[in-house]
Design a protein around this motif. Structure first.
Motif, mmCIF file in Angstrom:
data_model
loop_
_atom_site.group_PDB
_atom_site.id
_atom_site.type_symbol
_atom_site.label_atom_id
_atom_site.label_comp_id
_atom_site.label_asym_id
_atom_site.label_seq_id
_atom_site.Cartn_x
_atom_site.Cartn_y
_atom_site.Cartn_z
ATOM 1 N N PRO A 297 -16.850 -100.106 19.004
ATOM 2 C CA PRO A 297 -15.890 -99.037 18.703
ATOM 3 C C PRO A 297 -15.065 -98.678 19.936
ATOM 4 N N PRO A 298 -13.838 -98.226 19.739
ATOM 5 C CA PRO A 298 -12.970 -97.885 20.882
ATOM 6 C C PRO A 298 -13.380 -96.535 21.466
ATOM 7 N N TYR A 299 -14.458 -96.547 22.268
ATOM 8 C CA TYR A 299 -15.066 -95.284 22.707
ATOM 9 C C TYR A 299 -14.108 -94.357 23.457
ATOM 10 N N ARG A 300 -13.328 -94.968 24.370
ATOM 11 C CA ARG A 300 -12.447 -94.084 25.160
ATOM 12 C C ARG A 300 -11.447 -93.385 24.264
ATOM 13 N N ALA A 301 -10.918 -94.127 23.294
ATOM 14 C CA ALA A 301 -9.973 -93.517 22.360
ATOM 15 C C ALA A 301 -10.669 -92.445 21.529
ATOM 16 N N MET A 302 -11.890 -92.721 21.114
ATOM 17 C CA MET A 302 -12.611 -91.757 20.278
ATOM 18 C C MET A 302 -12.791 -90.437 21.013
ATOM 19 N N ILE A 303 -13.150 -90.538 22.284
ATOM 20 C CA ILE A 303 -13.356 -89.320 23.065
ATOM 21 C C ILE A 303 -12.030 -88.565 23.217
ATOM 22 N N ALA A 304 -10.962 -89.325 23.469
ATOM 23 C CA ALA A 304 -9.662 -88.676 23.634
ATOM 24 C C ALA A 304 -9.232 -87.970 22.340
ATOM 25 N N VAL A 305 -9.483 -88.614 21.209
ATOM 26 C CA VAL A 305 -9.125 -88.008 19.927
ATOM 27 C C VAL A 305 -9.917 -86.703 19.745
ATOM 28 N N TYR A 306 -11.177 -86.778 20.076
ATOM 29 C CA TYR A 306 -12.053 -85.616 19.928
ATOM 30 C C TYR A 306 -11.591 -84.455 20.827
ATOM 31 N N GLU A 307 -11.093 -84.793 21.998
ATOM 32 C CA GLU A 307 -10.785 -83.746 22.992
ATOM 33 C C GLU A 307 -9.331 -83.280 23.018
ATOM 34 N N HIS A 308 -8.456 -83.841 22.173
ATOM 35 C CA HIS A 308 -7.031 -83.612 22.433
ATOM 36 C C HIS A 308 -6.562 -82.169 22.229
ATOM 37 N N HIS A 309 -7.335 -81.342 21.534
ATOM 38 C CA HIS A 309 -6.964 -79.921 21.404
ATOM 39 C C HIS A 309 -7.903 -79.008 22.186
ATOM 40 N N MET A 310 -8.672 -79.603 23.079
ATOM 41 C CA MET A 310 -9.715 -78.818 23.740
ATOM 42 C C MET A 310 -9.184 -77.919 24.848
ATOM 43 N N LYS A 311 -8.060 -78.273 25.425
ATOM 44 C CA LYS A 311 -7.474 -77.607 26.596
ATOM 45 C C LYS A 311 -8.351 -77.811 27.833
ATOM 46 N N VAL A 312 -7.720 -77.745 29.002
ATOM 47 C CA VAL A 312 -8.498 -78.026 30.217
ATOM 48 C C VAL A 312 -9.585 -76.987 30.475
ATOM 49 N N ASP A 313 -9.347 -75.735 30.017
ATOM 50 C CA ASP A 313 -10.396 -74.722 30.237
ATOM 51 C C ASP A 313 -11.373 -74.639 29.054
ATOM 52 N N LEU A 314 -11.273 -75.594 28.130
ATOM 53 C CA LEU A 314 -12.171 -75.699 26.974
ATOM 54 C C LEU A 314 -12.040 -74.521 26.012
ATOM 55 N N SER A 315 -10.928 -73.807 26.062
ATOM 56 C CA SER A 315 -10.776 -72.658 25.170
ATOM 57 C C SER A 315 -10.214 -73.077 23.806
ATOM 58 N N GLY A 316 -9.883 -74.349 23.664
ATOM 59 C CA GLY A 316 -9.340 -74.820 22.388
ATOM 60 C C GLY A 316 -10.423 -75.229 21.409
ATOM 61 N N TYR A 317 -10.169 -76.247 20.607
ATOM 62 C CA TYR A 317 -11.158 -76.716 19.649
ATOM 63 C C TYR A 317 -11.280 -78.222 19.722
ATOM 64 N N PRO A 318 -12.363 -78.836 19.250
ATOM 65 C CA PRO A 318 -13.612 -78.203 18.809
ATOM 66 C C PRO A 318 -14.250 -77.415 19.966
ATOM 67 N N ARG A 319 -14.954 -76.320 19.589
ATOM 68 C CA ARG A 319 -15.634 -75.522 20.617
ATOM 69 C C ARG A 319 -16.806 -76.317 21.164
ATOM 70 N N VAL A 320 -16.954 -76.290 22.462
ATOM 71 C CA VAL A 320 -18.104 -76.991 23.027
ATOM 72 C C VAL A 320 -18.955 -76.011 23.794
ATOM 73 N N ARG A 322 -21.716 -77.066 25.887
ATOM 74 C CA ARG A 322 -22.027 -77.573 27.202
ATOM 75 C C ARG A 322 -20.762 -77.748 28.032
ATOM 76 N N ARG A 323 -20.833 -77.465 29.273
ATOM 77 C CA ARG A 323 -19.729 -77.633 30.207
ATOM 78 C C ARG A 323 -19.313 -79.103 30.232
ATOM 79 N N ARG A 324 -18.053 -79.396 30.138
ATOM 80 C CA ARG A 324 -17.597 -80.771 30.266
ATOM 81 C C ARG A 324 -16.202 -80.731 30.813
ATOM 82 N N ARG A 325 -15.618 -81.869 31.007
ATOM 83 C CA ARG A 325 -14.264 -81.937 31.500
ATOM 84 C C ARG A 325 -13.439 -82.659 30.471
#
Ligand SMILES: [Fe+2]
Ligand SMILES: [Fe+2]
Length: 467
Positions: A297-320, A322-325
């Motif tokens: 599976p295209p893992y890097r793309a999958m992660i990017a798709v998952y994170e694209h509305h997360m915002k750098v301070d993680l205040s977007g969605y999906p809510r997470v 655990r701390r991540r970048r």
């Protein structure tokens, strides 16, 4: 792809036979059988089949049918035939049966002239297909972006048309677990990467071709173009550009599970609607598990798709929890996708902002939304007045930005095409002027940008001057 030409040939032969003989006739049956067989072969090999027109060209999936003298008459006649019936696109899924072909091609048999109302005819055919329970062949009008009918479209325009069309196919199978045709996806992304590398400004110019009917597909292709352009700007190599482009092209693929009336809703969403909409990154992540033809599976793309509305301070969605970048790909996609969303006409009510205003908004975005270094890079890439911005010059002339300046620091001095003289008189295809390098002769006008303007207020379609 000679298979494509053969398929068009047998479809046309079947229509001709149906004009003369009843459906049970041998000539009809033979042509239909051939057509069915060829269509199935293409469907299996490519994961689907669509036959579509762009201007004077006919495509089978991503391939423009090259006309040899021997096929010319048939293919050109076929294109004209579907055009008189208002059809710009025929999509066939692998479940197609030979009865479906008989019904469909039979509907194309009555002779028509071009003057008669093609859109109404298309509706009529669609109704008749529905009555006959033909569900494996679907029809659509020509893509509004490409009805200009130019004989020879530019390479950028061709890549753009092929990509929008491919994405439409790739996103039209909303069954969780259905595989995404990896080969076709790969070809589409490579097409975009290569065209951006070959001629970035022309590809960025494609963003001025707005189309709210196909908003999701157009948006996805735009985000891929912008992401690849920004990726190149910050020094990605070809493989990285491919992976980034792939992620960008599919960043909103999870939206195939969101109801259309919600996607197209005008105005604000209520809590429940918002909750549904905010699930598209999760859906997209899951869908990309299932891309056919890739070793994993295209893992890097999958992660990017998952994170694209997360915002750098993680205040977007999906809510997470655990701390991540937020990853680099997602950070890039987040910036360019809000740019494209803001300048686009995704519904008739929404007033798109001028590219210049959007650049300003990105600069002033709340801290924690975007990566500030990448925002800076994006502004350096696009300039303060991105391609497609309508500007008023201090001379009173109107102009459309056609390219960023060639000088790295000249952010506010793009290359423009003049479209009116100081009195407002339109120039048609006026001269191109580099605002950074004015005419050095004494007395020549020294122009600079006074402000950007809303093209609709002036009745101007910027794409006429750019794309
Ligand atoms: Fe999204
Ligand atoms: Fe998006």
């Amino acid at each position: 792809m000679s298979e494509g030409v053969s398929l068009l040939g047998s479809m046309y032969a079947a229509v001709r036979a149906l004009q003369i003989y009843p459906p049970g006739n041998d000539a009809v049956l033979g042509a239909i059988a051939e057509c069915d067989e060829l269509a199935k072969a293409v469907c299996t090999a490519e994961g689907g089949l669509s036959i579509w027109t762009a201007g004077h060209h006919l495509y089978v999936n991503d391939l423009r049918i090259r006309l040899d003298l021997s096929d010319y008459a048939t293919v050109a006649a076929f294109r004209e035939l579907i055009e008189t019936h208002g059809i710009g696109r025929i999509t066939v899924d692998p479940g197609v049966r030979s009865e479906d072909w008989t019904v469909f091609l039979g509907l194309l048999a009555p002779a028509r002239t071009e003057e008669t109302d093609a859109p109404a005819r298309l509706l009529e055919i669609q109704e008749q297909l529905a009555q006959a329970e033909v569900t494996h062949i679907t029809l659509a009008p020509p893509l509004p972006l490409f009805e200009t009918g130019e004989a020879e479209s530019s390479a950028a325009r061709r890549t753009y048309a092929v990509s929008v069309n491919a994405l439409k196919d790739l996103m039209s199978n909303p069954v969780m677990g259905a595989a995404i045709a990896g080969r076709r996806a790969e070809r589409t992304v490579l097409g975009i990467v290569d065209q951006v590398l070959a001629d970035k400004m022309s590809m960025l110019g494609m963003l001025t071709l707005r189309d709210y009917d196909d908003h999701t597909y157009v948006h996805s292709v735009n985000v891929a173009i912008l992401s690849v352009a920004l990726g190149e700007f910050v020094g990605f190599d070809h493989q990285q550009l491919f992976e980034l482009g792939f992620a960008a092209l599919f960043h909103d693929i999870g939206k195939v599970f969101i109801a259309n009336n919600l996607l197209n809703k005008k105005g604000w969403l209520n809590d429940e609607e918002w909750r549904q909409m905010a699930q598209h990154p999760d859906f997209g992540f899951l869908m990309l598990f299932n891309v056919s033809g890739f070793p994993e599976p295209p893992y890097r793309a999958m992660i990017a798709v998952y994170e694209h509305h997360m915002k750098v301070d993680l205040s977007g969605y999906p809510r997470v929890i655990r701390r991540r970048r937020q990853g680099l790909f997602a950070k890039i996609i987040a910036i360019v996708e809000s740019y494209d969303a803001a300048i686009s006409e995704f519904n008739k009510e929404f007033v798109p902002a001028s590219p210049h205003d959007v650049i300003r908004q990105l600069r002033q975005a709340e801290e924690g939304t975007y990566d500030p270094v990448l925002v800076k890079a994006f502004i350096n890439l696009m300039g303060l007045y991105p391609v497609g911005t309508l500007v008023i010059l201090d001379t009173g002339e109107l102009a459309v930005v056609v390219s960023r300046s060639t000088e790295p620091d000249a952010l506010g001095f793009p290359i423009v095409r003049l479209i009116s003289d100081p009195t407002g008189k339109r120039l048609g295809d006026g001269p191109i002027v580099d605002l950074m390098h004015p005419d050095p002769r004494p007395g020549a006008p020294q122009r600079s940008i006074a402000r950007s303007a809303d093209p609709r207020r002036y009745g101007i379609k910027v794409s006429d001057f750019v794309a």
